[in-house]
Design a protein around this motif. Structure first.
Motif: not given
Lengths: 430, 288
Positions: B155-160
């Motif tokens: 999820m962090a990767a998608i947000i970034l």
């Protein structure tokens, strides 16, 4: 002025009506429009087939069309609207064939080519031919097939003493053996850091992995009592727990959960020693690792056969050149040179029995034996929701979000809400 | 007569277009949302009332997808607004060099989102990804994190990755900042206001309308997030990155449950309206 307004309104109405109406273009039956997925233009000699066909049929023009993104659904809607975007589709998988066939959008080959030997069941490996049969309708003619097997880097296998005297893999008898192989082929540096991972499985397509496990051991996927895939069987539990342990140990990677191409990319880059995915990846890897650098190994319990799928030719009811489509299929797509090319360059298994007589590679005959032992995979009415439910739940377990028992209980609960009747029953009742 | 008809003639093409491609699909999908229509398997369509709506509310996957979408929005919206305002301020202060930076920051917007997602799959790939290999080189020892295969990281990767498209917001803020009279800053400086006071009392009120636009655009964009989770993780591992729009898409175009998908789409539409309305209303009140 009043007249001008009337003319303006009329023109607008005509233009809007034309724009919203079905597309009708002038076309003679001397043009054949063949549609296929973009990647197939490289892996099958489609352009050569067109050149040959046009040379043998003066006055005929064959147009090759790349199918749009999300083609099964988009073309479904298009055909349901009675549009004619193509005369022949090459390369559809069984789920697409079923989807289009269920809406009566395909012409069964057995209705229009019943007298042609190349279209008969006897000419094919039965399991692949039958995958495209729904009720009494033969909607697709299989051209090539894929089996789910291990592709193994021979260099790592040799170092781990996993090759026999002939240079073939010593088959793993159980899933414990598979993970032992993975452990032996995992490479670490002096500090114990992992440099090469032993095993990568295609955990994007979780249902295919589970099917491979259960079919390898039991020779079937569907539990005869419940009529449903036995997702909580001991074989599946063992595979899942070994995978979770292996990931923690570092001998297997779960990177394929997010990228379906990860196993083949890692194999080709020499970053992983063994992958479980479509068999053709073993031959694909020769491009970067060198000829004969990889080989195949069946899933444990190989005597029971493996899972597989086909790419077939289908004929839409909206085809405007049915006769040409039949001729093109018979003369080019089912010709030995066409399937041989796909086999030799990219490892796509020919479905026609005769073609096997001309193949020298030992892997081809291993694959044929496995294919002959293979049973037809189930195809459920809610197949895609089921595949997704398996993926969601299995990945939840493998990524540590859920324990095994609650995950399997939730999966069985989700499956119980789906319509998992055999899709072929739908066609029998038609 | 002619004078009375002429306006209708001019309006007709637009009205016809809207009727065909907005009103008709909207009404039809509203009808479908109260039926059990399945594109492939339904020979008859059964009226189910609000059954699809109640089913959605009770559906754990819908609720999880809603949570994921709100989580994404909670990070995406404020950071997009704040970061793009900050970068726009720096771009404006940097003069000609700033304009070059602005152009460079806008270039990723020209790349389709799905293509950007594929590039980031390669960057974040566990074994051959650029990021892990660069870190490995820097640390001098193997560093392999499965960024897209672990629930928190994915999820962090998608947000970034979603900040890939921040260039549009920056351009909007640069335009908004350009409309603030310089004399206001000069007067404030003479009165002894420092940079923070000038930013707080002049810049922020001066870009109020732009902030509203960027806020609403990024809010709508984040509630509709689809391509990034679909391409980068396919909603996984498990359901940890499945977005609401993705769940609607799967039901409509993969499972062909059109009735259920339409109901969820209307719920998503209501959510977008409900989420963006307060900011719009507040913005109008500030104008009055």
């Amino acid at each position: 002025m009043k007249c001008r307004t009337g003319i303006l309104l009329s023109v607008i109405v005509v233009l809007v009506s034309y724009g919203c109406g079905p597309r009708q273009t002038l076309q003679t039956d001397k043009v054949l429009r063949v549609m296929s997925e973009a990647w197939m233009f490289k892996k099958y000699p489609l352009r050569e087939a067109v050149a040959r066909f046009e040379a043998n049929h003066p006055g005929v023009r064959v147009e090759l069309i790349k199918s749009p993104d999300g083609s099964p659904t988009r073309l479904l809607v298009s055909m349901m609207s009675n549009r004619s975007d193509f005369d022949l589709f090459f390369g559809s998988v069984e789920s697409t064939v079923a989807m289009w066939g269920a809406r009566d959008l395909l012409i069964p080959w057995n209705e229009i080519a019943a007298d042609r030997p190349l279209f008969q069941r006897e000419a094919y490996i039965p399991v692949f031919y039958d995958l495209n049969r729904f009720g009494s309708h033969q909607f697709g003619i299989p051209v090539s097939a894929e089996l789910n097997l291990f592709s193994v880097n021979k260099h790592f296998a040799r170092e781990a003493s996993l090759l026999d005297d002939s240079g073939n893999m010593i088959p793993a008898r159980t899933w414990d053996d598979v993970f032992d192989y993975a452990r032996r082929m995992t490479r670490r540096d002096a500090d114990g850091n992992i440099k090469t991972v032993g095993l990568s499985m295609n955990w994007t397509n979780c249902s295919t992995m589970l099917y491979a496990a259960i079919k390898g051991e039991q020779g079937r996927i569907v539990n005869p009592e419940s009529g449903l895939p036995d997702v909580a069987s001991p074989e599946i539990r063992r595979l899942l727990s070994l995978t979770a342990q292996g990931a923690a140990e570092g001998i297997t990677t779960l990177a394929a959960m997010s990228d379906v191409n990860q196993p083949r990319s890692d194999l080709k880059a020499g970053l992983v020693a063994m992958i479980l995915t479509s068999h053709s990846r073993y031959l694909e890897a020769w491009e970067t690792l060198g000829p004969n650098s990889t080989t195949i190994m069946s899933v444990p319990g190989m005597n029971e056969g493996v899972t597989g799928s086909t790419r077939s030719v289908v004929l839409p009811r909206t085809s405007r050149a049915v006769d040409l489509a039949i001729a093109f299929t018979e003369e080019e797509l089912l010709a030995p040179y066409f399937t041989r090319f796909a086999w030799e360059k990219y490892g796509k298994l020919p479905c026609a029995i005769d073609v096997f007589d001309t193949l020298d590679e030992p892997e081809a005959h291993i694959l044929l034996k496995l294919a002959e032992r293979s049973d037809r995979d189930p195809m459920f009415r809610d197949d895609l929701p089921m595949v997704d439910a398996v993926r969601r739940n299995v990945q939840s377990f493998l990524s540590g979000q859920m324990e095994m028992d609650p995950m399997l209980a939730r999966l069985e609960s989700e499956l119980s809400q789906l319509n998992l009747s055999d899709i072929r029953e739908h066609f029998r009742s038609q | 007569m002619l004078t009375r008809l002429s306006p209708y003639a001019f309006v007709f093409p637009t009205a016809a277009f809207l009727a065909c491609f907005v009103a008709y699909p909207l009404v039809w999908s509203l009808y479908l949302s109260v039926t059990d229509y399945n594109l492939i398997w339904s020979n008859t369509t059964r009226f189910v009332g609000i059954g699809n709506y109640t089913r959605a509310i009770q559906d754990p996957l819908f609720r999880r997808a809603l949570f994921n979408t709100l989580l994404f929005a909670a990070f995406h919206v404020p950071i997009t607004v704040g970061l793009s305002l900050l970068i726009a301020s720096l771009v404006q202060a940097a003069g000609r060099f700033g304009r070059v930076c602005q152009t460079l920051l806008f270039i990723p917007v020209l790349v389709p989102e799905a293509m950007g997602a594929v590039i980031f799959i390669w960057i974040l790939s566990e074994r051959f990804g650029l990021l892990n290999n660069v870190v490995t080189m820097v640390l001098g020892e193997p560093f392999f994190i499965n960024w897209l295969g672990q629930p928190g990281w994915s999820m962090a990767a998608i947000i970034l990755t979603s900040y890939w498209g921040i260039g549009v917001s920056i351009v909007l803020f640069v335009a908004g900042l350009g409309n603030i009279p310089k004399s206001l800053y000069e007067a404030a400086s003479i009165d002894g206001a420092g940079p923070i006071a000038r930013f707080w009392h002049i810049t922020l009120p001066g870009v109020r309308h732009t902030t509203t636009v960027v806020f609403i655009l990024s809010l709508i964009g984040s509630l509709k997030v689809f391509a990034l989770p679909k391409v980068m993780t396919n909603g996984g591992p498990g359901v940890s990155t499945t977005s609401l729009y993705q769940w609607v898409f799967s039901n409509a175009f993969e499972y062909f449950n059109m009735g259920y998908a339409c109901a969820m789409a209307f719920l998503l539409g209501a959510l977008i309206i409900a989420a963006s309305a307060p900011r719009l209303i507040a913005s109008r009140r500030e104008d009055v």
